[in-house]
Scaffold this motif. Sequence first.
Motif, PDB file in Angstrom:
ATOM      1  N   MET A   1     -31.148  32.457  82.533  1.00 28.28           N
ATOM      2  CA  MET A   1     -29.852  32.359  82.117  1.00 28.28           C
ATOM      3  C   MET A   1     -29.875  30.763  81.794  1.00 28.28           C
ATOM      4  O   MET A   1     -30.433  30.338  81.730  1.00 28.28           O
ATOM      5  N   LYS A   2     -28.668  30.658  80.333  1.00 31.47           N
ATOM      6  CA  LYS A   2     -28.347  29.605  79.928  1.00 31.47           C
ATOM      7  C   LYS A   2     -27.422  28.523  80.693  1.00 31.47           C
ATOM      8  O   LYS A   2     -26.441  29.516  81.213  1.00 31.47           O
ATOM      9  N   ASP A   3     -27.988  27.344  80.786  1.00 27.86           N
ATOM     10  CA  ASP A   3     -27.325  26.395  81.795  1.00 27.86           C
ATOM     11  C   ASP A   3     -25.180  26.075  80.612  1.00 27.86           C
ATOM     12  O   ASP A   3     -24.632  25.415  81.220  1.00 27.86           O
ATOM     13  N   PRO A  22     -21.044  23.445  80.903  1.00 30.05           N
ATOM     14  CA  PRO A  22     -21.709  24.021  80.993  1.00 30.05           C
ATOM     15  C   PRO A  22     -21.524  25.329  82.206  1.00 30.05           C
ATOM     16  O   PRO A  22     -20.077  25.166  82.037  1.00 30.05           O
ATOM     17  N   THR A  23     -22.090  26.200  82.460  1.00 29.65           N
ATOM     18  CA  THR A  23     -21.754  27.264  82.948  1.00 29.65           C
ATOM     19  C   THR A  23     -22.212  27.935  84.346  1.00 29.65           C
ATOM     20  O   THR A  23     -21.762  28.877  84.720  1.00 29.65           O
ATOM     21  N   ASP A  24     -22.532  26.544  84.301  1.00 26.04           N
ATOM     22  CA  ASP A  24     -22.485  26.396  86.305  1.00 26.04           C
ATOM     23  C   ASP A  24     -22.826  25.433  87.504  1.00 26.04           C
ATOM     24  O   ASP A  24     -22.687  25.500  88.225  1.00 26.04           O
ATOM     25  N   MET A  25     -21.039  24.833  86.391  1.00 27.67           N
ATOM     26  CA  MET A  25     -20.467  24.144  87.312  1.00 27.67           C
ATOM     27  C   MET A  25     -18.592  24.675  87.343  1.00 27.67           C
ATOM     28  O   MET A  25     -18.231  23.930  88.398  1.00 27.67           O
ATOM     29  N   GLY A  26     -18.714  26.293  87.354  1.00 25.24           N
ATOM     30  CA  GLY A  26     -17.245  26.547  88.017  1.00 25.24           C
ATOM     31  C   GLY A  26     -16.091  25.851  87.474  1.00 25.24           C
ATOM     32  O   GLY A  26     -15.514  26.040  87.626  1.00 25.24           O
ATOM     33  N   THR A  94     -17.718  30.880  81.310  1.00 23.75           N
ATOM     34  CA  THR A  94     -18.780  31.499  81.878  1.00 23.75           C
ATOM     35  C   THR A  94     -20.086  31.376  80.580  1.00 23.75           C
ATOM     36  O   THR A  94     -19.914  31.888  79.341  1.00 23.75           O
TER      37      THR A  94
END
Length: 109
Positions: A1-3, A22-26, A94
């Motif tokens: 998955m791309k970040d 960034p997609t991983d920080m909500g 996302t």
Amino acid sequence: MKDLINIYVEQEDGERITLEAPTDMGLSVMEVLKANEFDVQALCGGMAICATCHVEVLQNEEELPEMSDDEAYMLETLPHATANSRLSCQLRVTPALEGLVVRIMPEAH
């Protein structure tokens, strides 16, 4: 998955500014706009009760999550709302939002 994904902000003159998110920080799209120093007031801090983070989605609207009743109610009160209006605080970053293009609306300033 791309970040990281790219989100584009279209200016009044049609120029598009690329933002990496960034997609991983909500984070919400509103938080990404503020972090990149766009003039978005977001007075309520992301609670969908002030509409000062109003954006018009110009591209990838089919990838957006369904609108909540609170968001729909706030957008109904806005003079510049369009069929593609959203509150950027309600859009979570996302991978599905890759390529999202928004225009910051007058209520957000």
